[in-house]
Design an enzyme around this catalytic site. Structure first.
Site, PDB file in Angstrom:
ATOM      1  CD  GLU A 324     -12.348   0.094   5.740  1.00  0.00           C
ATOM      2  OE1 GLU A 324     -12.811  -0.694   4.892  1.00  0.00           O
ATOM      3  OE2 GLU A 324     -11.922   1.226   5.448  1.00  0.00           O
ATOM      4  CB  CYS A 325      -8.068  -2.358   9.726  1.00  0.00           C
ATOM      5  SG  CYS A 325      -6.380  -2.886  10.131  1.00  0.00           S
TER       6      CYS A 325
END
Length: 459
Positions: A324-325
């Site tokens: 994530e990210c």
């Protein structure tokens, strides 16, 4: 006893209060309202305890209260740092997602931190407005921050007399030596700017000379702690599987609750550094890459060719991999920094990511899964947030890529945020909180367990 700090300059004041109370031998349980990874890291450095996130939008009321009760049960004090201003939530109509909402849910009094630079009588009008805005809130008092002198504090005290009910707890004189440096995404992380013993002592000194600590302790109420949080988690499974978790200066954005819930579902978490380790740990059944700052360590990450190649091969082999990210950026093929320098990443996903000087996305997100995935079943909804300065370019090659996210913001408006899947590798810019959908952790560990079984069958 507990207090919630909210207002201008609250992070430095919160850290100073934590440092002073800890130095007095009190065990302090730290919390942070809102989707924040950086402030909790500094909380942990000061108190020696893991700071937990409370959030009125991502997480239901019962979850917040249970989390708060569990993690302050064995502490002398609980300090909850607010998000933004006291009444700032996710819209202008309601208190949802605000510090005020969390203070009322937990029954905590508020310590209002006011930036009083160049103020005198106006400070009383401001404090009076906060005091009258919501009669259901209780206030322990106000601390004036960024004052110029002791004489300035006297002006402020005089202004409050006969105008407000809450007491003035003290004032903090401006001191540039105690500021924590900032960069994009907020303060510099605890990983890159750890507060030294000397800095912690200076923070404690700052509070002790600025407010009457004993008076504050005397006026705070006792808050009964409830450990019901344990009942909301499954019993720890004996059949462990090994999940590798990337954790170093580049990957440091994790909700501790996410990690706890993976462990509660039978995961043995094996931490490793994509910057420093020459290869992945042995006997892994899954990988988790959280957010952070891969762009600041892009050169180091790109030089660690062996580990990146192992991650890519694990993806090809079908290992469950979630990013994530910042972790998503590492799973992509290349990363371009602000100066258009290109750095090779792991190459699991055929995208390049490019850094910009302006913010590209910020806000709460609700993800609906359009297909069964490694983190949930089709139709399930998981909440989180998006906050990044980079974007993806078009894929480097023609390849079948599933977009399995349908994203909406807090108002229900559709967002262009996507979740990309190839094999069992899933990456997105969204930071998800597993507490918003407890089956998330169970699904991920179940998929990792199935992968483990498949490995053993092939052997």
């Amino acid at each position: 006893m507990a207090g919630t700090s909210s207002g201008c300059g609250k992070t430095t004041v919160t850290l100073a209060l934590m440092a002073a109370l800890s130095r007095q031998g009190l065990s302090v349980a730290p919390f942070k309202v809102g989707p924040d990874f950086i402030d909790p890291g500094h909380h942990g450095r000061i108190t020696g305890k893991t700071s937990r996130n409370l959030d009125g939008w991502m997480l239901p009321r019962e979850y917040n209260l249970a989390c708060f009760g569990k993690h302050c049960a064995n502490a002398d004090m609980a300090i909850v740092e607010g998000v933004m201003g006291l009444f700032d939530g996710y819209d202008g109509k309601t208190e949802a997602g605000s510090t005020a909402q969390m203070a009322k849910w937990t029954g905590l009094p508020v310590i209002l931190v006011v930036n009083a630079k160049s103020m005198a009588g106006s400070a009383a009008a401001l404090v009076q407005g906060f005091e009258r805005f919501d009669k259901k809130l209780s206030f322990a008092g106000v601390i004036f921050n960024n004052i110029g002198s002791e004489r300035h504090l006297e002006y402020l005290r005089e202004a409050l007399e006969n105008n407000v009910n809450m007491p003035c707890l003290g004032g903090i004189i401006r001191d540039e030596d105690i500021t924590i440096p900032e960069r994009h995404l907020g303060l510099v992380t605890d990983n890159d700017h750890p507060l030294s013993d000397k800095n912690r002592e200076k923070l404690a000194d700052l509070i002790e000379k600025s407010i009457d600590i004993q008076h504050l302790l005397n006026i705070l109420p006792d808050i009964p702690a409830d450990s019901g949080f344990d009942k909301k988690l499954p019993n720890i499974l004996k059949k462990y599987i090994n999940i590798g978790v990337a954790r170093d200066n580049a990957f440091c954005f994790y909700y501790q609750d996410n990690l706890d819930m993976l462990q509660a579902n039978g995961a043995n978490l094996v931490f490793f550094s994509p910057i420093n380790d020459k290869g992945l740990p042995d006997n892994l059944d899954g990988l988790y890459f959280g957010g952070g700052y891969p762009e600041l360590f892009a050169e180091e990450l790109s030089k660690n060719i062996e580990l990146a190649a192992q991650v890519r091969q694990k993806s090809i082999n079908g290992m469950p991999i979630y990013g994530e990210c910042g972790g998503f950026m590492y799973l992509c093929s290349k990363l371009y920094d602000h100066h258009d320098n290109a750095y090779c990443m792991s190459g699991c996903l055929p995208f390049t990511t490019r850094m910009f000087t302006k913010l590209k996305a910020l806000g709460y997100r609700e993800i609906s899964l359009s297909q069964d995935t490694i983190i949930g079943r089709a139709g399930e909804k998981i909440k989180g947030h998006e906050f990044h300065y980079s974007e993806t370019d078009d894929p480097l090659m023609e390849i079948n890529i599933d977009n399995i996210y349908k994203a909406a913001d807090r108002s229900g408006q559709e967002k262009k945020l996507k979740g990309y899947r190839i094999n069992n590798t899933l990456g997105s810019y969204c930071h998800l909180h597993f507490g918003s959908c407890p089956d998330t952790a169970k699904t991920f560990t179940d998929v990792c367990r199935a992968y483990n079984k498949c490995k053993r069958t092939k052997k």
